[in-house]
Design an enzyme around this catalytic site. Sequence first.
Site, mmCIF file in Angstrom:
data_model
loop_
_atom_site.group_PDB
_atom_site.id
_atom_site.type_symbol
_atom_site.label_atom_id
_atom_site.label_comp_id
_atom_site.label_asym_id
_atom_site.label_seq_id
_atom_site.Cartn_x
_atom_site.Cartn_y
_atom_site.Cartn_z
ATOM 1 N N GLU A 94 -34.464 36.646 4.059
ATOM 2 C CA GLU A 94 -33.010 36.807 4.168
ATOM 3 C C GLU A 94 -32.414 35.801 5.155
ATOM 4 O O GLU A 94 -31.355 35.249 4.913
ATOM 5 C CB GLU A 94 -32.655 38.243 4.584
ATOM 6 C CG GLU A 94 -32.762 39.235 3.447
ATOM 7 C CD GLU A 94 -31.830 38.911 2.273
ATOM 8 O OE1 GLU A 94 -30.748 38.357 2.494
ATOM 9 O OE2 GLU A 94 -32.207 39.190 1.124
ATOM 10 N N GLN B 43 -27.163 30.434 3.653
ATOM 11 C CA GLN B 43 -26.739 29.024 3.571
ATOM 12 C C GLN B 43 -27.711 28.104 2.837
ATOM 13 O O GLN B 43 -27.483 26.904 2.800
ATOM 14 C CB GLN B 43 -26.527 28.385 4.964
ATOM 15 C CG GLN B 43 -25.939 29.273 6.010
ATOM 16 C CD GLN B 43 -24.439 29.244 6.006
ATOM 17 O OE1 GLN B 43 -23.853 28.483 5.255
ATOM 18 N NE2 GLN B 43 -23.824 30.100 6.786
ATOM 19 N N THR B 44 -28.825 28.605 2.305
ATOM 20 C CA THR B 44 -29.805 27.710 1.672
ATOM 21 C C THR B 44 -30.209 28.242 0.297
ATOM 22 O O THR B 44 -30.378 29.441 0.121
ATOM 23 C CB THR B 44 -31.061 27.568 2.578
ATOM 24 O OG1 THR B 44 -30.630 27.251 3.908
ATOM 25 C CG2 THR B 44 -31.969 26.468 2.102
ATOM 26 N N GLY C 274 -32.097 23.161 8.048
ATOM 27 C CA GLY C 274 -30.741 23.160 8.599
ATOM 28 C C GLY C 274 -30.391 24.490 9.271
ATOM 29 O O GLY C 274 -31.155 25.449 9.215
ATOM 30 N N TYR D 199 -24.228 41.959 7.005
ATOM 31 C CA TYR D 199 -24.774 41.660 5.680
ATOM 32 C C TYR D 199 -26.307 41.672 5.700
ATOM 33 O O TYR D 199 -26.951 42.362 4.911
ATOM 34 C CB TYR D 199 -24.265 40.312 5.121
ATOM 35 C CG TYR D 199 -25.189 39.862 4.009
ATOM 36 C CD1 TYR D 199 -25.167 40.520 2.789
ATOM 37 C CD2 TYR D 199 -26.165 38.887 4.221
ATOM 38 C CE1 TYR D 199 -26.075 40.210 1.785
ATOM 39 C CE2 TYR D 199 -27.074 38.568 3.240
ATOM 40 C CZ TYR D 199 -27.028 39.221 2.016
ATOM 41 O OH TYR D 199 -27.931 38.930 1.050
ATOM 42 N N ASP E 288 -23.195 39.745 -0.302
ATOM 43 C CA ASP E 288 -23.203 38.313 0.008
ATOM 44 C C ASP E 288 -22.183 37.622 -0.911
ATOM 45 O O ASP E 288 -21.486 38.289 -1.694
ATOM 46 C CB ASP E 288 -24.609 37.720 -0.160
ATOM 47 C CG ASP E 288 -25.080 37.711 -1.608
ATOM 48 O OD1 ASP E 288 -24.434 38.364 -2.455
ATOM 49 O OD2 ASP E 288 -26.098 37.049 -1.897
ATOM 50 N N CYS F 288 -21.120 34.230 -19.462
ATOM 51 C CA CYS F 288 -20.850 35.650 -19.748
ATOM 52 C C CYS F 288 -21.633 36.150 -20.968
ATOM 53 O O CYS F 288 -21.900 37.344 -21.076
ATOM 54 C CB CYS F 288 -19.357 35.869 -19.945
ATOM 55 S SG CYS F 288 -18.394 35.369 -18.503
#
Length: 363
Positions: free
Chosen positions: A45, A50-51, A89, A125, A143, A201
């Site tokens: 997690e 961000q990755t 990062g 989160y 998220d 969809c």
Amino acid sequence: MLWPSAPTLLAPLAPWFEVARRDLPWRAGDLDAPHPDPYAVLVSELMLQQTQVATVIPYFTRWMEQFPDPEALAEAGEDTVHKAWEGLGYYRRARFLKAAAGTIAAEGWPGDLEGLARLPGLGPYTAAAVGSIAFQWPAPALDGNAFRVLARLLLIEGDPKARATDLRVWLAPALAAHGPSRLTQALMELGATVCTPAPTCGGCPLADRCGARRADRTGEIPPVAKRAKPKASSLWLVALEAEGHVLLHAPAAKGLLAGLWRWPALDAEAVPAGRGAASLTAWPGWIQVYTHRRESVSPLHLRLDRRFQAAEGLRWIPIGDLPALPLGKRDQRLRDLLATPGQRPLEAPDPFALIGACAAPSA
Ligand code: SF4
């Protein structure tokens, strides 16, 4: 809040996930039991903040070999931890993970959501995601992917994050009904693979009940936040070498690049131009893009006969130690270039100005 019942509306997600789920190294086989290794969930997690999943997989695998449990991570040195994170990062996450591992190693896993949220770097989160996936607590984890799916499904106007509290209350009974781990991962999976910014969809298990699809508004819900234009700058990134050593900034304790070693980077506007010196080597530059910044980077290698007294914060490091030091993405690139042939630069800054910018003021 006039949304239809969540357990009924989201019911097709659970059987869809059984078939569509990707085989990821941190995922447990049995979605009805607590996860056999909560630490693996915590690591995944933090890495996934961000990755992208594809980038995280090899890092996760190596990380779990190197630091297989909270105790091993808590005992590892900071440079070792940053080195293992190198290239992912947002290095703050590595330090948070190490600090959280220290607390878990000393005190054991927290017994409730509030305790998880108090671990360094978790926040509401991640605490909810770890709580539901690792421990089967019915804690709604929203998220970016989950917000996008729910905004479209429920036809929420504006930023769905503004409805986070309502959405959590609405979602909780569905977690209890379909299994916290299963439904949390199913919602994230749908957002990551089907209900993407340009959704497909036709393959969606919720297509027959989706508000945005019915209204033909999937392209505008949720609205895309406008980003400020990144600030542009140009710099020389310099490897100064002398007597088998290179000059590097020692890691800062705080800030975006905390824990990382850095090459001296000099504003191209501020350093005067000089004639191309014989000992200067250059490589083609590149544009380094950050969230709020775009840097035009010109890499250089300047060889000197003697080391000089470095300015505060700079350290001469034996070249042989360079591969073991954690560096940020931009700085890794210059480290790698040092092993490839460069050229004498056509344009270059004055070498004396480069040295002057990195030297301690003489007494
Ligand atoms: S039908 Fe389309 S827009 Fe609606 S939830 Fe499914 S993928 Fe997303």
